[in-house]
Enzyme design. Structure first.
Site, PDB file in Angstrom:
ATOM      1  N   HIS A 165      -2.439 -36.076   2.776  1.00 18.91           N
ATOM      2  CA  HIS A 165      -3.414 -35.138   1.979  1.00 18.91           C
ATOM      3  C   HIS A 165      -2.779 -35.210   0.412  1.00 18.91           C
ATOM      4  CE1 HIS A 165      -5.418 -31.141   1.574  1.00 18.91           C
ATOM      5  NE2 HIS A 165      -5.550 -31.566   0.236  1.00 18.91           N
ATOM      6  N   GLU A 185      -7.035 -36.360   3.990  1.00 18.04           N
ATOM      7  CA  GLU A 185      -7.449 -35.047   3.488  1.00 18.04           C
ATOM      8  C   GLU A 185      -7.492 -34.660   1.922  1.00 18.04           C
ATOM      9  OE1 GLU A 185      -5.879 -32.323   7.132  1.00 18.04           O
ATOM     10  OE2 GLU A 185      -5.071 -32.112   5.463  1.00 18.04           O
ATOM     11  N   HIS A 213      -3.693 -25.994  10.514  1.00 20.47           N
ATOM     12  CA  HIS A 213      -2.894 -25.290   9.437  1.00 20.47           C
ATOM     13  C   HIS A 213      -1.981 -24.180  10.088  1.00 20.47           C
ATOM     14  CE1 HIS A 213      -2.548 -24.384   5.202  1.00 20.47           C
ATOM     15  NE2 HIS A 213      -2.111 -23.190   5.446  1.00 20.47           N
TER      16      HIS A 213
END
Length: 238
Positions: free
Chosen positions: A43, A70, A190
């Site tokens: 990410h 991401e 998450h």
């Protein structure tokens, strides 16, 4: 079996702390795959405080599983994805100063924007996923964006599970069922951890993939990276 994609941002954070190349991101990625992980997630953020844009190009040739990138689809990110062509791109509405992802897309307000970005990625053969809160309304409207998958934002589940509230998983199960009904694949991520991943997997149907970074790397400090990955894989086999 639900696939495990390991987010290696924290490895990059550790490397960057000393300004050198230890730990070496390429070698750690190879090791993670050899330990059984079925995917690698990165990410990159605009300030490159952990994953650098160059890391994406260094990692792409050596990843033998699934490569998931991401990020917030700002022009620089879109260009990175189109040049590197990962297996999957996960769109996340991060603010520039966000420490970590903290909200999913409003698929009503951002419908047109998401349609445009997703179409471009799909035209380049890249599977798309969008980060969404556990909301039936957001799932219903995700259909109109053309996305291949959603990634359910699981922080609320993790917080409630830690308090003993297992009912918090119900909305995630309902969202997964609705997404599947519409032909959208379901990912999640998450704050998932060894403590809460098995129950989530058992309760949420048709879960294709989980992306785990912070908890997994933190747990690996005590258990070792190989042991931690194998524990996740065992829990995800249910």
């Amino acid at each position: 079996m639900t696939k495990l994609s390991v987010n290696i941002n924290k490895i990059a954070t550790l490397r960057n702390a000393r300004g050198g190349d230890v730990p070496n991101l390429v070698q750690v990625t190879k090791d993670i795959e050899s330990f059984g992980a079925q995917g690698i997630t990165v990410h990159p953020r605009p300030d490159e405080r952990h994953i650098r844009y160059q890391d994406v190009f260094d990692l792409k040739p050596i990843i033998t599983t699934e490569f998931n990138i991401e990020g917030n689809p700002i022009p620089k990110f879109i260009d990175l994805v189109l040049k590197s062509k990962p297996d999957q791109v996960t769109l996340v509405p991060d603010a520039v100063d966000a420490i970590t992802s903290n909200a999913g897309w409003d698929t009503v307000k951002n419908r047109g924007f998401l349609q445009e970005v997703i179409t471009e990625f799909k035209n380049n053969g890249i599977r798309t996923s969008i980060f969404v809160d556990p909301s039936l309304k957001m799932i219903e409207n995700a259909v109109h964006t053309g996305t291949d998958r959603i990634e359910l934002y699981t922080e609320a589940y993790a917080e409630e599970f830690a308090k003993g509230n297992k009912e918090a998983v119900k909305i995630y199960a309902d969202c997964a069922k609705l997404a599947t009904k519409f032909g959208i694949g379901v990912n999640a991520g998450h704050d998932l951890s060894l403590d809460n991943i098995q129950y989530f997997k058992e309760q949420v149907p048709d879960l294709l993939e989980v992306s785990i970074g912070h908890a997994l790397i933190s747990e690996a400090l005590y258990l070792g990276l190989e042991t931690t990955i194998k524990k996740y894989l065992k829990l995800l086999q249910a």
